[in-house]
Design a protein around this motif. Structure first.
Motif, PDB file in Angstrom:
ATOM      1  N   ASP A 188       0.968  -1.320  -0.098  1.00  0.00           N
ATOM      2  CA  ASP A 188       0.004   0.063  -0.057  1.00  0.00           C
ATOM      3  C   ASP A 188       0.788   1.235  -0.060  1.00  0.00           C
ATOM      4  OD1 ASP A 188      -2.137  -1.825   0.217  1.00  0.00           O
ATOM      5  OD2 ASP A 188      -2.461  -1.623   2.184  1.00  0.00           O
ATOM      6  N   GLU A 189       2.066   1.043   0.661  1.00  0.00           N
ATOM      7  CA  GLU A 189       2.992   2.336   0.715  1.00  0.00           C
ATOM      8  C   GLU A 189       3.540   2.678  -0.667  1.00  0.00           C
ATOM      9  OE1 GLU A 189       2.843   0.069   4.673  1.00  0.00           O
ATOM     10  OE2 GLU A 189       2.811  -0.401   2.510  1.00  0.00           O
ATOM     11  N   GLY A 190       3.380   1.867  -1.766  1.00  0.00           N
ATOM     12  CA  GLY A 190       3.936   2.259  -2.907  1.00  0.00           C
ATOM     13  C   GLY A 190       5.097   1.273  -3.497  1.00  0.00           C
ATOM     14  N   TYR A 191       5.671   0.271  -2.759  1.00  0.00           N
ATOM     15  CA  TYR A 191       6.821  -0.561  -2.907  1.00  0.00           C
ATOM     16  C   TYR A 191       5.999  -1.602  -3.806  1.00  0.00           C
ATOM     17  CZ  TYR A 191      10.033  -4.241  -3.027  1.00  0.00           C
ATOM     18  OH  TYR A 191      10.871  -5.291  -3.317  1.00  0.00           O
ATOM     19  N   GLU A 192       6.763  -2.275  -4.864  1.00  0.00           N
ATOM     20  CA  GLU A 192       6.488  -3.376  -5.583  1.00  0.00           C
ATOM     21  C   GLU A 192       7.727  -4.294  -5.871  1.00  0.00           C
ATOM     22  OE1 GLU A 192       4.080  -2.609  -9.324  1.00  0.00           O
ATOM     23  OE2 GLU A 192       2.782  -1.238  -8.285  1.00  0.00           O
ATOM     24  N   GLY A 193       7.764  -5.505  -5.830  1.00  0.00           N
ATOM     25  CA  GLY A 193       8.673  -6.350  -6.141  1.00  0.00           C
ATOM     26  C   GLY A 193       8.177  -7.681  -6.438  1.00  0.00           C
ATOM     27  N   SER A 194       9.148  -8.472  -6.876  1.00  0.00           N
ATOM     28  CA  SER A 194       8.668  -9.741  -7.193  1.00  0.00           C
ATOM     29  C   SER A 194       9.645 -10.981  -6.749  1.00  0.00           C
ATOM     30  CB  SER A 194       8.670  -9.963  -8.867  1.00  0.00           C
ATOM     31  OG  SER A 194       7.945  -9.289  -9.397  1.00  0.00           O
ATOM     32  N   VAL A 195       9.218 -12.302  -6.339  1.00  0.00           N
ATOM     33  CA  VAL A 195      10.152 -13.046  -5.988  1.00  0.00           C
ATOM     34  C   VAL A 195       9.754 -14.340  -6.644  1.00  0.00           C
ATOM     35  CG1 VAL A 195      10.432 -12.384  -3.757  1.00  0.00           C
ATOM     36  CG2 VAL A 195       8.586 -13.712  -4.035  1.00  0.00           C
ATOM     37  N   GLY A 196      10.432 -15.727  -6.546  1.00  0.00           N
ATOM     38  CA  GLY A 196       9.939 -16.868  -6.808  1.00  0.00           C
ATOM     39  C   GLY A 196      10.429 -17.160  -8.266  1.00  0.00           C
ATOM     40  N   ARG A 197      10.174 -18.514  -8.793  1.00  0.00           N
ATOM     41  CA  ARG A 197      10.605 -19.075  -9.953  1.00  0.00           C
ATOM     42  C   ARG A 197       9.684 -18.124 -11.301  1.00  0.00           C
ATOM     43  NH1 ARG A 197       8.041 -23.010  -7.400  1.00  0.00           N
ATOM     44  NH2 ARG A 197       5.731 -23.439  -7.929  1.00  0.00           N
TER      45      ARG A 197
END
Length: 232
Positions: A188-197
């Motif tokens: 909600d604070e504006g951060y986006e990131g991805s993990v995993g295969r």
């Protein structure tokens, strides 16, 4: 709007403050309280405390190692780590409280000199970070293990900046591991990131602190929800 990385001094202060909160929780434990199980399989509260104390001592060893030009691991081996925690968990509650306090205080004194330090350190096999991120790694341990103790503390008690910094740190730590499904974390604070295969990711949305607890511990929260194609 928080950035992905909180200021170094802010993280160091957060380590001190959240360690004090944890010590405030454990100071009231009776022997029976220390022997109570936690959410970590096979670990009592005594095991968690012993782990935190050993972790602080291990980080001090790592810092001294890079300062002396002799890279040092936190533990000689997994077996040595396991043995130290099992032995530490057998000590009295008072001894554990003192170890938690003194080891954390020694580590806290070492942190100030790490600001801007880009030298790589290995906190465990195959996991290297810049030395300047060691306070953030410690903060994550303190926050998550405080929750493991079964106290009233939760990641909702984190400031937005620290919550985002911890989420970004855990996303970096997990990276593209094959044993993780493809996930996209949208805070909600504006951060986006991805993990995993690789693959079509499932998108998880919610406050950064809740996403940290979900990603690291599988802790469910009514404030986290999955996005579907119909939401787009």
């Amino acid at each position: 709007m928080p950035t992905n990385r909180a200021e170094f001094a802010e993280v160091v202060s957060a380590v001190r403050d959240h360690t004090a909160l944890l010590l405030g929780t454990t100071i009231g434990y009776s022997d029976d309280d220390w022997a109570a199980p936690t959410g970590l399989a096979g670990w009592t509260r005594s095991h968690v405390a012993a782990h935190l104390a050993e972790g602080a001592n291990g980080m001090v060893r790592v810092i001294h190692g890079i300062d002396s030009g002799t890279p040092t691991r936190m533990y000689e081996s997994q077996a040595a780590k396991h043995h130290a925690i099992e032995v530490g968990a057998l000590t009295s509650g008072l001894a554990l409280q003192i170890r938690l306090d003194t080891s954390a205080s020694e580590l806290q004194r070492e942190f100030a000199a790490l600001e801007g330090d880009t030298r790589p350190v290995a906190l465990r096999a195959g996991y290297r970070i810049p030395a300047s991120q060691m306070p953030l790694a410690r903060l994550g341990e303190v926050v998550l293990h405080h929750m493991d103790l079964g106290s009233q503390f939760s990641t909702a008690d984190l400031t937005p900046e620290i919550a985002v910094a911890l989420l970004a740190f855990h996303v970096d730590r997990i990276g593209r591991r094959d044993d993780f499904p493809p996930l996209r974390l949208v805070a909600d604070e504006g951060y986006e990131g991805s993990v995993g295969r690789s693959g079509m990711p499932t998108q998880m949305n919610g406050p950064a602190g809740d996403l940290v607890a979900w990603l690291a511990r599988g802790t469910e929260s009514p404030r986290i929800y999955r996005s579907t194609e119909s939401d787009a």
